[in-house]
Structure formats: structure tokens, C-alpha cells
Design a protein around this motif. Structure first.
Motif, mmCIF file in Angstrom:
data_model
loop_
_atom_site.group_PDB
_atom_site.id
_atom_site.type_symbol
_atom_site.label_atom_id
_atom_site.label_comp_id
_atom_site.label_asym_id
_atom_site.label_seq_id
_atom_site.Cartn_x
_atom_site.Cartn_y
_atom_site.Cartn_z
ATOM 1 N N THR A 336 -21.410 -9.355 -1.950
ATOM 2 C CA THR A 336 -20.901 -10.455 -1.257
ATOM 3 C C THR A 336 -21.807 -11.773 -1.388
ATOM 4 O O THR A 336 -22.861 -11.391 -1.822
ATOM 5 N N GLU A 337 -21.643 -12.808 -0.877
ATOM 6 C CA GLU A 337 -22.337 -14.070 -1.140
ATOM 7 C C GLU A 337 -23.717 -13.823 -0.291
ATOM 8 O O GLU A 337 -24.628 -13.973 -0.436
ATOM 9 N N GLU A 338 -23.133 -13.268 0.963
ATOM 10 C CA GLU A 338 -24.207 -13.111 2.134
ATOM 11 C C GLU A 338 -25.271 -12.032 1.607
ATOM 12 O O GLU A 338 -26.553 -12.245 1.772
ATOM 13 N N ALA A 339 -24.637 -10.981 0.980
ATOM 14 C CA ALA A 339 -25.732 -9.867 0.482
ATOM 15 C C ALA A 339 -26.641 -10.490 -0.566
ATOM 16 O O ALA A 339 -27.588 -10.047 -0.889
ATOM 17 N N ALA A 340 -25.740 -10.990 -1.460
ATOM 18 C CA ALA A 340 -26.574 -11.585 -2.868
ATOM 19 C C ALA A 340 -27.578 -12.300 -2.331
ATOM 20 O O ALA A 340 -28.921 -12.462 -2.917
ATOM 21 N N ARG A 341 -27.434 -13.286 -1.477
ATOM 22 C CA ARG A 341 -28.419 -14.264 -0.932
ATOM 23 C C ARG A 341 -29.519 -13.451 -0.303
ATOM 24 O O ARG A 341 -30.733 -13.974 -0.778
ATOM 25 N N LYS A 342 -29.135 -12.608 0.675
ATOM 26 C CA LYS A 342 -30.226 -11.709 1.255
ATOM 27 C C LYS A 342 -31.176 -11.015 0.457
ATOM 28 O O LYS A 342 -32.205 -10.905 0.439
ATOM 29 N N GLU A 343 -30.550 -10.603 -0.926
ATOM 30 C CA GLU A 343 -31.271 -9.808 -1.869
ATOM 31 C C GLU A 343 -32.225 -10.755 -2.658
ATOM 32 O O GLU A 343 -33.214 -10.572 -3.478
ATOM 33 N N GLY A 344 -31.961 -12.395 -2.441
ATOM 34 C CA GLY A 344 -32.696 -13.255 -3.178
ATOM 35 C C GLY A 344 -32.240 -13.872 -4.437
ATOM 36 O O GLY A 344 -32.811 -14.416 -5.050
ATOM 37 N N PHE A 345 -31.054 -13.579 -4.794
ATOM 38 C CA PHE A 345 -30.100 -14.109 -5.962
ATOM 39 C C PHE A 345 -30.046 -15.663 -5.512
ATOM 40 O O PHE A 345 -29.488 -16.182 -4.344
ATOM 41 N N GLU A 346 -30.101 -16.410 -6.460
ATOM 42 C CA GLU A 346 -29.722 -17.932 -6.207
ATOM 43 C C GLU A 346 -28.205 -18.033 -6.811
ATOM 44 O O GLU A 346 -27.819 -17.749 -7.879
ATOM 45 N N VAL A 347 -27.193 -18.283 -6.116
ATOM 46 C CA VAL A 347 -25.811 -17.781 -6.463
ATOM 47 C C VAL A 347 -24.984 -19.454 -6.640
ATOM 48 O O VAL A 347 -25.275 -20.370 -6.023
ATOM 49 N N ILE A 348 -24.025 -19.154 -7.193
ATOM 50 C CA ILE A 348 -22.872 -20.287 -7.250
ATOM 51 C C ILE A 348 -21.729 -19.567 -7.017
ATOM 52 O O ILE A 348 -21.462 -18.496 -7.466
ATOM 53 N N VAL A 349 -20.775 -20.285 -6.104
ATOM 54 C CA VAL A 349 -19.410 -19.541 -5.685
ATOM 55 C C VAL A 349 -18.374 -20.291 -6.116
ATOM 56 O O VAL A 349 -18.313 -21.640 -6.297
#
Length: 445
Positions: A336-349
Motif C-alpha cells: 500500500t502507499e502507507e506501507a511503502a512510505r513506512k518502509e522508506g520508499f519515495e513514491v509516486i501514486v
């Protein structure tokens, strides 16, 4: 008794492991040991409370799959495994030797520990035919049912019981489907549940009320919810007792396996809910237990029993699944976006939204919303979430493959698709392509 391959367990994982073993090694003898005479189709269990007329309608026809392949079955309980002697013993006193062993012992519901759980009318949702028959009868007699849990089984069971005209309340601690979906998708399903007359209550359970029978559920904040039945769907725990007794490596999440589904003993494999799953991206333990994951692992185990097949190895768990609740289909794969950010990924949705038929005047048209999560550095897809009609159930498989192959937003944007007015969204507005395009625009901004 001696067999080349013995599989312990006959649900999705065990059944698939036996079929794969037979097909890849047709000259080998295969035995499946099942503890119950009558097994259930795991993902169909919630529907025995509403859509299906009888519990028998969800029975898993194990012999029908295995007999044509020459796979033998035995109804008995394995009580002991001796890895060194390659022998197992059963409750009926049988001693069976094996060359390769597959553990597919599954999982069991987490039992609540609140005061009052011993009262008549407290249930969980196991894969147990006789338990479910009794449970269904009690549902038919009840007027008010409180379901504790916010996962897909809790929601599916609640939706099905509501179809019988029962008063249904779902108690959840934080938000619905939190482990697989971001907040906007949780809000969608909550809205649909409320439209169907299901009450969603946020809180923590303190105790079950009643003398001999369930009378209600009391929350920590003092609220009391009247109930004839209290149903707990708060997770499942792996059945690892046999593995522990056999001295295999077991973690708090299940039986340890390598990428070929081998346990710490080279001739013992394990698949399904009893295994420790690891996340595709992070390598951390992955809590979601799915029949689709079990069969994926079982195909790898079955193919690699006697000869390692490099192209058939477990590259960790994507966690792709779908559910249908209150007329809304939801599907997810990856982070999920929430999990990805928590893991430290910089994301684009990226988002895509539109009808799944063209024109949208067809009777079975529904609005589909797609959310794709990409890494900002190279635009690789990390996760996907979809909500809409039943077409969503197959759309997520496209995205699961995209995640497995680490496709980028650019590659998804140029995906060549087949469309038809009666079957899919318009080629101009296909939601996966829209979401990829939206993400690309943000990546280039």
C-alpha cells in the motif's frame, strides 16, 4: 507402507502440491493424508451463511481431483514425524515411510482471550465442516450478530449474514482492511456496508456479556452492543505443532522455508498457511494467508521435489487477493502507499477511474477506481489497489504480474490490451493505463 511423496493436508496447498508432484514426476507414488473426511473450499466459507444454500455446497472434492491422477488419499491424523528415519505415524497406528514429505497443515483461527469467550454463542471461522454446520444453524436462529474484526473474512461473513435479514454489527479497532488497502479504499467499503444496513463500530472489546449464553459485547469505552452471537475473525495462526515436534526450524510466523519451499530438512517441504511468508519487496514476514499464495508455493514445491527447477522458485509473496463485499469488489497486490512510505520508499501514486463497459449504458456497468504505487527513482510498480465491479477480480492479476516482473509506469502505460464494449473499459479510458499515465506525468513534473 511406503510412498515416494507424502503430503500432509488436503486443502488448497496440499491438493496442489500432490497434483504438481504427480504431473512433474509421473512415475512416483503419491499419498495425501487428510485429517477430516470432509474438507471445505477455504475462500467459499463466508458464503455458506448466505449465498450458498447449504454448507455442503462448499465442500472441496479432493478425491475428484486426485483419483484420476492416481494419487491415493488417507483420512487419518499424523501424530509424529521422524525426519531421520523418514517415517511418520498416525493416530490409527499406521507407520508410513516416505522419500519426500510436504507439510500443508494450514492454519487455525486465533481464539479470543476476552472474559466470556466460554459462553454459548461465541464462534470463530475455521475450515471445519461440522463446526460450520452448527454455526450456520445458530446464525439462522439469531437476530443480532456482532462480528469482531476488520479483515476480509470478517467483512464477507458479515455481508452474508446480513443477506439473511439479521442485524449485523462489525467491531473494528482502527479501519477496515487496513493491511491491504489505503484509507480511501477502506472508506469505500465502509460506506457500502452501511448502505446495506451493517453498522460499523470502532473500538476495542473488553468482554462478552451473558450468563450461559451470549447476550452482548462490551467495549473498553463502556458501550454495550446487544448480540445473540459473537463472531471473532481476528486472524489465523499457522499449524506448526508437527514441524516443531520434528525439530524443523520454525519462527513465530510459521515454518521456515527456502526459495524452493524446502524446510530445514532437505527432504521435507512446506507450503500454505503453515509457512512463514516473506514480503516481495522488503523480505519481512508477510501476515496475509491466502489460498492463492498456498497454491503458488505448492506448485513450486511439487516441481522441485526431486530435481531443483531454477525457473520455479519462490521470489517471495506479493499478496494479491480480491474480495466482494456489499456489492463492491476490492482487490490489491503488493505494498500500500502507507506501507511503502513506512518502509522508506519515495513514491509516486497514479489514479485511474471510469466505467468498466463502453458505452457506460450497459446494465452491468460499474465504476472502477485504480490506484498504482510506483517508486520515484525508476518508476517501478510497488503496489496496486482496485475497487469496482466483478471485472476487478481479473484486473488485479495483470498488476500482480506487473509487480512480479517489476514493470515501470512507462511499461504499463504502453501495455497492449484487448477491449470489448460488453466486457471491458474503453481502450481510451482503460483505468490501469490512466493510472500509469497519471503517475508518469507526476514523475516528469
Amino acid at each position: 507402507m511406503r510412498y515416494d511423496v507424502v503430503v500432509i493436508g488436503a486443502s488448497a496447498g496440499g491438493l496442489t502440491a500432490a497434483i504438481s508432484a504427480r504431473r512433474f514426476y509421473p512415475g512416483r507414488s503419491v499419498l495425501v493424508i487428510k485429517r477430516e473426511e470432509t474438507g471445505m473450499i477455504p475462500c467459499g466459507i463466508p458464503y455458506v451463511f448466505g449465498t450458498l444454500e447449504r454448507v455442503e455446497d462448499d465442500v472441496l472434492p479432493v478425491e475428484r481431483f486426485l483419483e484420476p491422477l492416481g494419487v491415493e488419499t488417507l483420512t487419518d491424523e499424523v501424530t509424529e514425524i521422524n525426519p531421520n528415519a523418514k517415517i511418520l505415524r498416525t493416530a490409527s497406528g499406521l507407520e508410513i515411510s516416505w522419500e519426500k514429505l510436504v507439510l500443508a497443515t494450514g492454519s487455525k483461527p486465533v481464539k479470543p482471550s476476552f472474559p466470556g469467550v466460554e459462553l454459548d454463542g461465541v464462534y470463530t471461522v475455521p475450515k471445519d465442516y461440522h463446526y460450520l454446520k452448527e454455526f450456520r444453524e445458530r446464525v439462522n436462529e439469531a437476530d443480532k450478530v456482532v462480528i469482531v474484526g476488520g479483515g476480509f473474512i470478517a467483512l464477507e461473513v458479515g455481508d452474508e449474514i446480513r443477506k439473511l435479514g439479521k442485524d449485523v454489527t462489525i467491531v473494528v479497532r482502527s479501519r477496515l482492511l487496513r493491511s491491504s488497502f489505503d484509507p480511501e479504499f477502506s472508506e469505500m467499503v465502509e460506506e457500502k456496508l452501511r448502505e446495506k444496513g451493517i453498522e460499523v463500530v470502532y473500538g476495542r472489546v473488553e468482554r462478552i456479556l451473558g450468563d450461559e449464553k451470549v447476550g452482548g459485547v462490551k467495549l473498553v469505552d463502556g458501550r454495550e452492543l446487544p448480540a445473540d452471537l459473537a463472531v471473532f475473525s481476528i486472524g489465523y495462526q499457522p499449524n506448526v505443532e508437527l514441524a516443531v515436534k520434528a525439530g524443523l526450524k520454525v519462527t513465530r510466523y510459521g515454518i521456515w522455508t527456502d526459495e524452493y519451499m524446502r524446510t530445514s530438512h532437505p527432504d521435507i517441504f512446506a507450503v500454505g498457511d503453515c509457512v512463514e511468508h516473506r514480503d516481495f519487496f522488503t523480505g519481512r514476514p508477510h501476515p496475509l494467508m491466502l489460498a492463492s499464495t498456498a497454491t503458488f508455493e505448492a506448485r513450486i514445491a511439487g516441481a522441485n521435489l526431486f530435481k531443483l527447477q531454477i525457473v520455479r522458485e519462490n521470489r517471495r509473496t506479493i499478496g494479491a487477493y480480491s474480495t466482494h463485499v456489499a456489492g463492491l469488489t476490492l482487490a490489491a497486490a503488493g505494498l500500500t502507499e502507507e506501507a511503502a512510505r513506512k518502509e522508506g520508499f519515495e513514491v509516486i501514486v497514479g489514479y485511474g477511474k471510469g466505467p468498466d463497459r463502453h458505452p457506460a449504458k450497459f446494465e452491468d456497468t460499474s465504476t472502477v477506481t485504480v490506484k498504482l504505487i510506483f517508486s520515484r527513482d525508476r518508476g517501478a510498480i510497488l503496489g496496486a489497489q482496485i475497487a469496482g465491479g466483478k471485472s476487478v477480480g481479473e484486473m488485479i492479476n495483470i498488476l500482480a504480474l506487473a509487480i512480479q516482473k517489476r514493470l515501470t509506469a512507462s511499461e504499463l502505460y504502453t501495455l497492449q490490451i484487448a477491449t470489448h464494449p460488453l466486457l471491458t473499459a474503453s481502450p481510451v479510458g482503460y483505468q490501469i493505463l490512466q493510472a500509469a499515465e497519471d503517475a508518469l506525468a507526476k514523475l516528469r513534473a
